[in-house]
Scaffold this motif. Structure first.
Motif, PDB file in Angstrom:
ATOM      1  N   MET A  76     -72.337 -22.703  10.140  1.00 13.52           N
ATOM      2  CA  MET A  76     -71.963 -24.043   9.644  1.00 13.52           C
ATOM      3  C   MET A  76     -70.876 -23.947   8.579  1.00 13.52           C
ATOM      4  SD  MET A  76     -74.322 -26.779   7.558  1.00 13.52           S
ATOM      5  CE  MET A  76     -74.468 -25.574   6.235  1.00 13.52           C
ATOM      6  N   PHE A  77     -71.067 -23.057   7.598  1.00 15.25           N
ATOM      7  CA  PHE A  77     -70.063 -22.913   6.550  1.00 15.25           C
ATOM      8  C   PHE A  77     -68.731 -22.431   7.134  1.00 15.25           C
ATOM      9  CE2 PHE A  77     -73.895 -22.543   3.796  1.00 15.25           C
ATOM     10  CZ  PHE A  77     -73.596 -23.586   2.940  1.00 15.25           C
ATOM     11  N   ALA A  78     -68.798 -21.441   8.028  1.00 13.19           N
ATOM     12  CA  ALA A  78     -67.570 -20.909   8.624  1.00 13.19           C
ATOM     13  C   ALA A  78     -66.879 -21.966   9.484  1.00 13.19           C
ATOM     14  CB  ALA A  78     -67.891 -19.677   9.462  1.00 13.19           C
ATOM     15  N   TYR A  79     -67.652 -22.724  10.247  1.00 14.00           N
ATOM     16  CA  TYR A  79     -67.064 -23.742  11.116  1.00 14.00           C
ATOM     17  C   TYR A  79     -66.350 -24.813  10.297  1.00 14.00           C
ATOM     18  CZ  TYR A  79     -66.740 -27.537  14.507  1.00 14.00           C
ATOM     19  OH  TYR A  79     -66.277 -28.550  15.312  1.00 14.00           O
ATOM     20  N   ASN A  80     -66.972 -25.284   9.218  1.00 13.66           N
ATOM     21  CA  ASN A  80     -66.335 -26.306   8.383  1.00 13.66           C
ATOM     22  C   ASN A  80     -65.052 -25.783   7.741  1.00 13.66           C
ATOM     23  OD1 ASN A  80     -68.320 -28.231   8.904  1.00 13.66           O
ATOM     24  ND2 ASN A  80     -69.600 -27.552   7.211  1.00 13.66           N
ATOM     25  N   TRP A  81     -65.095 -24.525   7.276  1.00 13.39           N
ATOM     26  CA  TRP A  81     -63.892 -23.948   6.670  1.00 13.39           C
ATOM     27  C   TRP A  81     -62.786 -23.777   7.695  1.00 13.39           C
ATOM     28  CZ3 TRP A  81     -61.318 -19.260   7.502  1.00 13.39           C
ATOM     29  CH2 TRP A  81     -60.306 -18.973   6.573  1.00 13.39           C
ATOM     30  N   LEU A  82     -63.138 -23.323   8.900  1.00 13.08           N
ATOM     31  CA  LEU A  82     -62.129 -23.114   9.937  1.00 13.08           C
ATOM     32  C   LEU A  82     -61.540 -24.438  10.408  1.00 13.08           C
ATOM     33  CD1 LEU A  82     -63.840 -20.281  12.021  1.00 13.08           C
ATOM     34  CD2 LEU A  82     -61.764 -20.081  10.647  1.00 13.08           C
ATOM     35  N   VAL A  83     -62.371 -25.464  10.522  1.00  9.69           N
ATOM     36  CA  VAL A  83     -61.859 -26.782  10.928  1.00  9.69           C
ATOM     37  C   VAL A  83     -60.891 -27.314   9.881  1.00  9.69           C
ATOM     38  CG1 VAL A  83     -62.508 -29.197  11.272  1.00  9.69           C
ATOM     39  CG2 VAL A  83     -63.788 -27.388  12.411  1.00  9.69           C
ATOM     40  N   HIS A  84     -61.228 -27.160   8.614  1.00 12.61           N
ATOM     41  CA  HIS A  84     -60.309 -27.590   7.547  1.00 12.61           C
ATOM     42  C   HIS A  84     -59.000 -26.795   7.607  1.00 12.61           C
ATOM     43  CE1 HIS A  84     -58.715 -28.625   3.614  1.00 12.61           C
ATOM     44  NE2 HIS A  84     -58.640 -27.335   3.328  1.00 12.61           N
ATOM     45  N   THR A  85     -59.104 -25.483   7.777  1.00  9.07           N
ATOM     46  CA  THR A  85     -57.902 -24.653   7.851  1.00  9.07           C
ATOM     47  C   THR A  85     -57.066 -25.008   9.076  1.00  9.07           C
ATOM     48  OG1 THR A  85     -59.159 -22.867   6.799  1.00  9.07           O
ATOM     49  CG2 THR A  85     -57.070 -22.275   7.823  1.00  9.07           C
ATOM     50  N   LEU A  86     -57.718 -25.273  10.200  1.00  9.61           N
ATOM     51  CA  LEU A  86     -57.004 -25.678  11.410  1.00  9.61           C
ATOM     52  C   LEU A  86     -56.254 -26.985  11.188  1.00  9.61           C
ATOM     53  CD1 LEU A  86     -56.372 -25.441  14.457  1.00  9.61           C
ATOM     54  CD2 LEU A  86     -58.544 -26.617  14.880  1.00  9.61           C
ATOM     55  N   ARG A  87     -56.877 -27.912  10.486  1.00  6.11           N
ATOM     56  CA  ARG A  87     -56.209 -29.190  10.198  1.00  6.11           C
ATOM     57  C   ARG A  87     -54.965 -28.967   9.335  1.00  6.11           C
ATOM     58  NH1 ARG A  87     -60.234 -31.511   7.968  1.00  6.11           N
ATOM     59  NH2 ARG A  87     -61.142 -32.241   9.919  1.00  6.11           N
ATOM     60  N   VAL A  88     -55.084 -28.060   8.370  1.00  4.87           N
ATOM     61  CA  VAL A  88     -53.932 -27.759   7.515  1.00  4.87           C
ATOM     62  C   VAL A  88     -52.799 -27.141   8.330  1.00  4.87           C
ATOM     63  CG1 VAL A  88     -53.134 -26.352   5.579  1.00  4.87           C
ATOM     64  CG2 VAL A  88     -55.323 -27.535   5.433  1.00  4.87           C
ATOM     65  N   ARG A  89     -53.145 -26.167   9.197  1.00  2.00           N
ATOM     66  CA  ARG A  89     -52.115 -25.519  10.022  1.00  2.00           C
ATOM     67  C   ARG A  89     -51.469 -26.524  10.968  1.00  2.00           C
ATOM     68  NH1 ARG A  89     -53.774 -21.916   7.071  1.00  2.00           N
ATOM     69  NH2 ARG A  89     -52.268 -23.082   5.840  1.00  2.00           N
ATOM     70  N   THR A  90     -52.245 -27.456  11.517  1.00  2.00           N
ATOM     71  CA  THR A  90     -51.694 -28.451  12.429  1.00  2.00           C
ATOM     72  C   THR A  90     -50.732 -29.385  11.704  1.00  2.00           C
ATOM     73  OG1 THR A  90     -53.717 -28.376  13.764  1.00  2.00           O
ATOM     74  CG2 THR A  90     -52.275 -30.265  14.073  1.00  2.00           C
TER      75      THR A  90
END
Length: 254
Positions: free
Chosen positions: A218-232
């Motif tokens: 859960m923690f990793a998924y939320n962090w990765l989704v946030h990072t993906l949004r930033v990269r996009t």
């Protein structure tokens, strides 16, 4: 009373975690011995889930980190160029850089529009392109941004499944184990603590296993989704800057 040496005190303090770990291991082995076949199968499935989830967490974190560093280096190099096609004409390759992939596809389309339909190398590039050609380049860049975002997003579904599915698998094992425990109690005809405690504790361990899989995911998924949004967002902004420079340099004023 003589004062104890510091080394002896530190040795005693360091031995406390090892004693606690040894006791925990003995409890886990005892609980595992009391678990049912269904509970053991569910724990095995959760262990496989955990392996894949941790692999995905580490690999995606490294991919996001590498993409961020390469994007930063490429964006600095791109802004230092006087012409849009400067890097493209140098035939540079930056593998694993999302910004470069977007830039490369946009420049390939721009180069094709500048050269037009002619196949003769002597004619070279035209000085300007039409507004219609620029619209085609914009759509090409939009498609490139979408493809790079999907590449960064690939694999996150596994973490989402681990977050949502692991607790339910653990709960299934717990309910199943408690059901078997009550069946054994009914067959034995007595409901005392020594009869019920082993089965209940073995049933609850599947819920613990499910949470151990779900919480890090859960923690990793939320962090990765946030990072993906930033990269996009970075890719979208870069594509807009690229289009703006292309229009300034190659679009003729009507």
């Amino acid at each position: 009373m003589p004062r104890q040496p510091k080394a002896v005190v530190m040795r005693c303090l360091m031995s406390v975690p090892f004693c606690f770990l040894a006791q925990s291991q003995l409890k886990v082995v005892w609980i595992w011995s009391k678990a049912t076949i269904a509970g053991r199968c569910i724990i095995f499935v959760l262990a496989v889930f955990s392996i894949f989830a941790w692999y995905m967490m580490v690999s995606k974190a490294l991919q996001m980190r590498r993409a961020r560093k390469l994007n930063l280096y490429f964006d600095t190099e791109f802004r230092a160029q006087k012409q849009v096609l400067g890097i493209f004409d140098r035939r540079l390759q930056v593998n694993g850089c999302p910004m470069f992939a977007v830039y490369q596809e946009g420049c390939l389309e721009l180069d094709a529009r500048l050269k037009g339909e002619s196949t003769e190398a002597s004619e070279g590039r035209k000085r300007f392109i039409s507004l219609k050609s620029m619209e085609h380049i914009k759509r090409t860049l939009e498609g490139a941004v979408a493809r790079e975002s999907l590449k960064l997003e690939a694999g996150l579904i596994l973490l989402a499944i681990a977050v949502s599915g692991a607790p339910f698998l653990g709960l299934l094992g717990t309910v199943w184990g408690v059901m078997d425990t009550f069946a054994e109690v009914g067959q034995a005809g007595k409901a005392d603590l020594p009869t019920m405690a082993p089965g209940v504790s073995a049933a609850l361990v599947t819920t613990v296993a499910g949470l151990l899989v779900a919480i890090p995911s859960m923690f990793a998924y939320n962090w990765l989704v946030h990072t993906l949004r930033v990269r996009t967002v970075e890719l979208d902004n870069f594509a807009q800057d690229l289009v703006s420079k292309m229009e300034t340099e190659y679009l003729k004023d009507e």
